[in-house]
Design an enzyme around this catalytic site. Structure first.
Site, PDB file in Angstrom:
ATOM      1  CD  GLU A 200      -3.219  -1.081   1.944  1.00 54.45           C
ATOM      2  OE1 GLU A 200      -3.271  -0.222   2.839  1.00 54.45           O
ATOM      3  OE2 GLU A 200      -4.147  -1.884   1.722  1.00 54.45           O
ATOM      4  CD  GLU A 323      -3.624  -5.966   2.794  1.00 50.55           C
ATOM      5  OE1 GLU A 323      -4.518  -5.252   3.288  1.00 50.55           O
ATOM      6  OE2 GLU A 323      -2.399  -5.755   2.954  1.00 50.55           O
ATOM      7  CD  GLN A 372      -3.999  -9.553   8.517  1.00 50.03           C
ATOM      8  OE1 GLN A 372      -3.351 -10.074   9.405  1.00 50.03           O
ATOM      9  NE2 GLN A 372      -3.784  -8.307   8.096  1.00 50.03           N
TER      10      GLN A 372
HETATM   11  O1  AHR Z   1      -5.286  -6.105   6.601  1.00 50.21           O
HETATM   12  C1  AHR Z   1      -5.235  -4.986   7.434  1.00 50.21           C
HETATM   13  C2  AHR Z   1      -4.569  -3.795   6.782  1.00 50.21           C
HETATM   14  O2  AHR Z   1      -5.341  -3.366   5.706  1.00 50.21           O
HETATM   15  C3  AHR Z   1      -3.207  -4.037   6.175  1.00 50.21           C
HETATM   16  O3  AHR Z   1      -2.191  -3.945   7.100  1.00 50.21           O
HETATM   17  C4  AHR Z   1      -3.107  -2.941   5.163  1.00 50.21           C
HETATM   18  O4  AHR Z   1      -2.284  -3.294   4.082  1.00 50.21           O
HETATM   19  C5  AHR Z   1      -4.535  -2.689   4.759  1.00 50.21           C
HETATM   20  O5  AHR Z   1      -4.854  -1.365   4.748  1.00 50.21           O
END
Ligand code: AHR
Length: 519
Positions: A200, A323, A372
């Site tokens: 990001e 993500e 996650q």
């Molecule tokens: O997954 C949580 C957060 O979301 C991660 O650290 C980041 O990359 C995203 O904004």
């Protein structure tokens, strides 16, 4: 007009047949599955996961205290390893997320109790003791039998730091980094392939513009080297949701030979970022909005792919959705920086719908990582002390694993609508594949919480005699697995699919995911 009794009976029969056939015509979906010459492989890496130093994903998730009375190898929980092996986890992304751009890998090697500590400023300002570092992560991947996907630090790290990490990981000869690795107990290099160059970079990874990051990418990627036997698949930090300018800039400025993949991050937020909505308490209207937002992934993948096609018509650069998932408010009473949320049937439908989208775009989407794995966001596994439970989302990955490395079978159908007031979304989504044993798998989702969907499927050119199925559903869309009832939602045998002539016929219950095996 008065009808005689026989005429009245005849009229009633004719009327009923007409009404029934109109109803059939309206509610039976004809699905065409193209069986001839499948080409696109659904990479198993679409089924990847993400484990950040965030909340209780690593610490008190994968990595527990020495004193914990749970089967473990070193401090890695083996019940979790077994659960993830069952779903054939193909890759695991680490150490972040935002954490990656403030992580300095040298702090996470060497004698454990002498490692420097740091503050995890992104996630609750907790003290990170660095007891889980490079060796521990790669030991975890080896136990899981999955590929490591490591993201290097661009935001606050140097090119030298990144380049030396790769030398430490992958160089087999005599060098300063390989010597330190050997002193730390690892003789042979690990041969890490998936390599993220920042995370990001438009946000927590450095607040860069696309133009600036593209130049930085070329410097960092240029000095992270391929060592014999360990060709790096370098993955550039890509767009936030619909930031098409980011993708355009990266594709224009970076040659495909320098960039194996380009990422896309998109989260399904039921309400808005200020109040994301509860994970467990929501009505049908909020469920509808959530699924509508989940389906935005189709548009994002299509539009980013179109831009990539323009610069890379041979599809060398992978779209890496590293993500994704549903992001709700944290569970009441938990640390807001730990992003701990429960997981309902709604989450399972988000997962299944998104995986169907990725499968159907497998020509471009070749890696994806749900955010996650444990105790954070749309988790597969929740833990409480020694206990652990498998979420409805976990079961989706278990059902969908049949698609890993199989060939995509394109499908065509017109979906019925799932309506909410004046709005509507497609109720039905699916994907199909054929594996190396010529077994066909279909994963079919009905998002409508009130109406079943009748399906007739023509499997063109595919010879088959037998169909078996599994179904994941529950009476309420808010149903969850809890530590009291850990198996409340889990796949069950589905016997409602039959062969009628050459057609496959079934009725898909409301709010359900079905996986069919056809041979
Ligand atoms: O997954 C949580 C957060 O979301 C991660 O650290 C980041 O990359 C995203 O904004």
């Amino acid at each position: 007009m008065k009808l005689s009794m026989p005429n009245r009976i005849l009229f009633t029969i004719v009327f009923t047949v007409i009404i029934a056939s109109i109803a059939m015509a309206q509610s039976t979906v004809n699905i065409q599955v193209q069986g001839a010459n499948p080409k696109t492989v659904i990479s198993r890496h679409i089924y990847g996961h993400f484990s950040e130093h965030l909340g209780r994903c690593i610490y008190d998730g994968f990595w527990v205290k020495d004193s914990a009375n749970i089967p473990k190898k070193d401090r890695i929980r083996l019940d979790i390893v077994a659960a993830l092996k069952k779903i054939q986890i193909p890759n695991l992304r680490w150490p972040g997320g935002c954490f990656a751009d403030e992580y300095h890998w040298r702090d996470g090697i060497g004698v454990r109790d002498q490692r420097p500590k740091m503050v995890n400023t992104n996630w609750g300002n907790v003290t990170e003791d660095n007891s889980f570092g490079t060796h521990e992560f790669l030991e975890l991947c080896s136990l899981l039998n999955c590929e490591p996907y490591i993201t290097g630090n661009v935001g606050s790290g140097t090119i030298e730091e990144m380049s030396k990490w790769v030398e430490y990981l992958n160089f087999d000869g005599m060098s300063p980094m390989s010597q330190i690795r050997k002193q730390n107990g690892r003789e042979k290099p690990w041969q890490v392939h998936f390599w993220g160059v920042g995370n990001e970079s438009w946000g927590c990874g450095g607040n860069m513009t696309a133009d600036y990051y593209a130049d930085q990418y070329k410097r960092y990627a240029g000095f992270t080297k391929d060592y014999p036997g360990a060709r790096l698949m370098k993955i550039a930090s890509g767009a936030n949701s619909g930031d098409y300018n980011w993708t355009e800039t990266m594709m224009k400025k970076v040659d495909p030979w320098m960039m194996w993949g380009l990422t896309l991050h998109y989260y399904t937020v039921p309400k808005d970022w200020g109040n994301k909505g509860s994970a467990t308490s929501f009505d049908e209207s909020e469920y509808f909005t959530t699924m509508k937002k989940c389906l935005v992934m189709e548009e994002l993948v299509s539009k980013h792919s179109t831009i990539m096609d323009h610069y890379d018509p041979n599809k060398k650069v992978a779209l890496v959705v590293d993500e994704w998932g549903i992001w709700t408010n944290v569970e009441p009473g938990t640390n807001p920086g730990f992003l701990f949320q429960q997981n309902s049937l709604r989450d399972a439908l988000v997962a299944a719908t998104t995986l169907n989208i990725f499968n159907n775009h497998a020509d471009r989407v070749r890696v994806a990582n749900l955010a996650q794995t444990i105790n954070v966001l749309q988790a597969l596994i929740l833990t409480e002390g020694n206990k652990m439970l498998l979420t409805p989302t976990y079961h989706v990955f278990d059902l969908f694993k049949a698609h890993q490395d199989a060939k995509l079978l394109p499908v065509q159908f017109v979906s019925p609508d799932f309506k909410n007031g004046n709005e509507k979304i497609p109720a039905l989504n699916m994907s199909a594949s054929i594996d190396s044993n010529a077994v066909v798998h279909m994963t079919i989702v009905n998002l409508d919480p009130n109406n079943a969907i009748k399906i007739r499927t023509a499997l063109q050119t595919i010879k088959w005699t037998k169909v078996e199925g599994q179904i994941l559903t529950s009476p309420k869309i808010t149903d969850i697995n809890s530590f009291d009832k850990p198996d409340f939602i889990k796949p069950k045998i589905f016997e409602g699919a039959t062969k009628q002539g050459d057609e496959l016929v079934l009725t898909l219950p409301a709010q359900s995911v079905i996986m069919l095996t056809i041979k």
